[in-house]
Enzyme design. Structure first.
Site, PDB file in Angstrom:
ATOM      1  N   GLU A 297      22.842 -11.382-117.963  1.00 42.00           N
ATOM      2  CA  GLU A 297      21.669 -11.359-118.842  1.00 42.00           C
ATOM      3  C   GLU A 297      21.994 -10.830-120.241  1.00 42.00           C
ATOM      4  OE1 GLU A 297      18.072  -9.802-117.184  1.00 42.00           O
ATOM      5  OE2 GLU A 297      18.011 -11.302-115.589  1.00 42.00           O
ATOM      6  N   HIS A 569      18.387  -2.392-113.996  1.00 38.36           N
ATOM      7  CA  HIS A 569      19.338  -2.482-112.892  1.00 38.36           C
ATOM      8  C   HIS A 569      20.276  -1.277-112.913  1.00 38.36           C
ATOM      9  CE1 HIS A 569      18.920  -6.825-111.494  1.00 38.36           C
ATOM     10  NE2 HIS A 569      18.107  -6.755-112.543  1.00 38.36           N
TER      11      HIS A 569
END
Length: 603
Positions: A297, A569
């Site tokens: 990402e 995350h």
């Protein structure tokens, strides 16, 4: 043959591509900022409430009006740039290769490993570096600032002084008495790698050792432990200065080593020793001497460029802006974003390939998600045979209900890796590791993910964190944070997030919980079992594809909290030990030449 750095075959096409993007960028930026202004994060909402400024709404309205006017004015120019940009993607290679300057006198030559063992560090992390407006849907903003802070923290950690405790063992012979650091770490002759200390006795693994005795060995006084803190500290992140790690700061909370804070972590560490002796830790900093960084990402091109510039002094070989745009290649739909994959390495990249998933659906179809396969050269033996390894990084389909799409993508991953290795393996090369990592977007505890949990990829690659389908090891923690509570004090800094992960009761409040096949909360776990949460970030490895007599073992598995407040995350790290099984050679004492040919680490 060395990889070409530019994604285009000639400078003319590269120039046209740059021109087209700069025609597009102003309009794109105004639109991005206009949407971002309407989507504040929970942290920004809290700050606005504390400010209690009556001019805030008026200022926001005026800013939105100005951005709208500028967007309309630049739209015609952006359209011209888009009409230039889209056709050029057919001639673009799906990644940019950045090669830094090394201090090795023999340019392009790999370092020579010594001894019969070596070790390599891997890290994977999902950073959510979308354009600012899209990142706010994940309760994250200020993409450019976050990218700089993330890169700074990685560099500070991997380059900090490592504190080690050694003990002499009178009963040990010369080989077994050597330190794991010297035996398992390759000697680094590249300009971007760290030199390793000479042979030392093994590390102490005594959880009863007082924490004060460890900290006092750092060489710095208590008052100056943060004196070398570097990085970008901005006012929009409260207490940001506390998050950065000084180069001399040690990581001391370990599951099977120096855990001082959590009874649950200590118990889990003991249980893990009984299961398969996997050393693990929850660390507030990245491990030292990381060799390979695999990121997901990193969609924003400017953020990727900033990370590349900051990481390049340490990781001199990088692949970024990975993925296909427009209708290039096997893309079944128009791709507005790249794959988001980013790869950084201390070692030279020999070959690389990217494959785009053809079955993207919904919002995921707008990005060129896929698999990045990389072959790296990590050494060279006395016979000038290249010692190589394979690193594979991917980001699977995101929507939770689309398990069938993820299974199909995992099948493609297995096929593409096999094809890449078949094309790039050379008879004279020695393969010492083969890893697969990334954001798989499914966990090993949700009944709704049962199909993916049983996929054959887990027969080919080993997952150090799982016992089997649907069953995690007791020391494992989830890696997906609940986005609404990301800025709570319990998880806002690396140290607080570290403490929260070690406390099962607190962890339940901040790690995303599992769900059943219908998407409803799942009654988990079974009585007496630890609560893990959703672990969707994976680090796998296998031995079947390695050269004969080469073996690997996990030296350490790490859950890293240093990016608290910067991503949703939790990064994971793995240190993989590589060894040569000389017992299988037969007759090495009588035939030294034959032994040297089979042992890639001999000098």
């Amino acid at each position: 043959m060395a990889l070409r750095e530019s994604p285009f075959a000639n400078g003319c096409m590269a120039g046209l591509h740059s021109l087209s993007w700069w025609l597009i960028f102003p309009c794109f930026w105004f639109l991005d900022q206009m949407i971002a202004a309407c989507l504040p994060t929970t942290l920004e909402k809290k700050q606005r409430q504390e400010e209690q400024c009556g001019l805030g709404p008026l200022r926001s309205c005026f800013g939105l009006l100005l951005l709208l006017v500028l967007f309309v004015l630049t739209a015609p120019v952006a359209l011209i740039g888009f009409l230039m940009w889209a056709p050029l993607q057919a001639a673009r290679r799906p990644f940019i290769y950045s090669r830094g300057i090394t201090s090795n006198q023999e340019e392009g030559a790999a370092n020579k490993l010594t001894g019969e063992r070596g070790s390599f560090g891997f890290v994977t992390a999902n950073l959510c570096l979308f354009p600012d407006s899209l990142a706010r849907f994940n309760n994250l903003g200020h993409t450019q600032t976050r990218s700089s802070q993330i890169a700074q923290r990685i560099i500070q950690s991997v380059n900090r002084s490592q504190i080690e405790i050694y003990v002499d063992s009178p009963s040990s012979d010369t080989d077994s008495c050597c330190s794991r650091t010297s035996l398992l770490s390759p000697s680094r002759s590249y300009g971007s790698t760290d030199s390793q200390p000479p042979n030392r006795p093994p590390l102490v693994s005594d959880s009863s050792l007082p924490l004060e005795e460890v900290v006092c060995e750092s060489g710095g006084g208590e008052g100056d432990s943060n004196s070398n803190t570097a990085g970008i500290v901005l006012g929009m992140y409260p207490n940001a200065g506390e998050w950065d790690v000084a180069p001399d700061t040690a990581e001391v909370t370990k599951g099977t080593h120096l855990n001082q804070n959590s009874h649950s972590s200590k118990k889990a560490g003991q249980e893990s020793q009984e299961l398969d002796d996997v050393p693990w830790e929850v660390s507030s900093v990245f491990p030292t001497s990381v060799d390979f960084v695999c990121l997901q990402e990193v969609f924003d091109r400017r953020a990727a460029q900033k990370m590349k510039d900051i990481l390049s002094p340490t990781f001199s070989h990088m692949l970024y802006d990975v993925g296909a745009y427009a209708f290039h290649g096997c893309c079944s739909s128009f791709k507005f974003f790249n794959s988001g994959l980013f790869f950084a390495s201390r070692y030279p990249v020999l070959d690389a390939a990217f494959h785009c998933y053809p079955n993207g659906k919904g919002e995921d179809a707008l990005a060129a998600k896929g698999l990045l396969c990389v072959k790296v050269q990590v050494g060279r033996n006395h016979q000038a045979k290249n010692i190589v390894g394979y690193v594979n990084c991917t980001h699977l389909h995101a929507p939770e209900a689309d398990g069938g799409i993820r299974c199909a993508q995992l099948t493609l991953v297995s096929e593409w890796i096999s094809e890449f290795q078949a094309l790039t393996k050379r008879a004279h090369e020695i393969v010492v590791f083969d890893t697969l990592c990334g954001d798989f977007n499914f966990d090993n505890c949700c009944p709704g993910d049962a199909q993916e949990q049983k996929h054959k990829i887990f027969d080919e690659y080993r997952d150090p964190c799982r016992v089997g389908p649907g069953q995690e090891k007791p020391w494992v923690t989830g890696t997906l944070l609940q986005q609404p509570t990301m800025y709570d004090e319990e998880v806002l800094t690396p140290q607080s997030l570290q403490r929260s992960l070690q406390n099962e009761d607190v962890r339940r409040s901040y790690i995303a919980p599992p769900f059943d096949s219908g998407g409803s909360p799942y009654d988990y776990p079974e009585p007496g079992a630890p609560w893990v949460g959703r672990r969707i970030d994976y680090m796998l490895y296998r031995e079947a594809s390695l050269s004969q007599n080469c073996k690997t073992e996990i030296e350490e598995f790490t859950f890293i909290t240093q990016l608290a407040g910067l991503t949703d995350h939790i990064p994971v790290g793995m240190r993989l030990g590589v060894s040569v099984n000389t017992e299988d050679l037969g007759g090495q004492q009588e035939n030294r030449t034959h032994s040297l040919q089979q042992n890639p680490f001999s000098t």
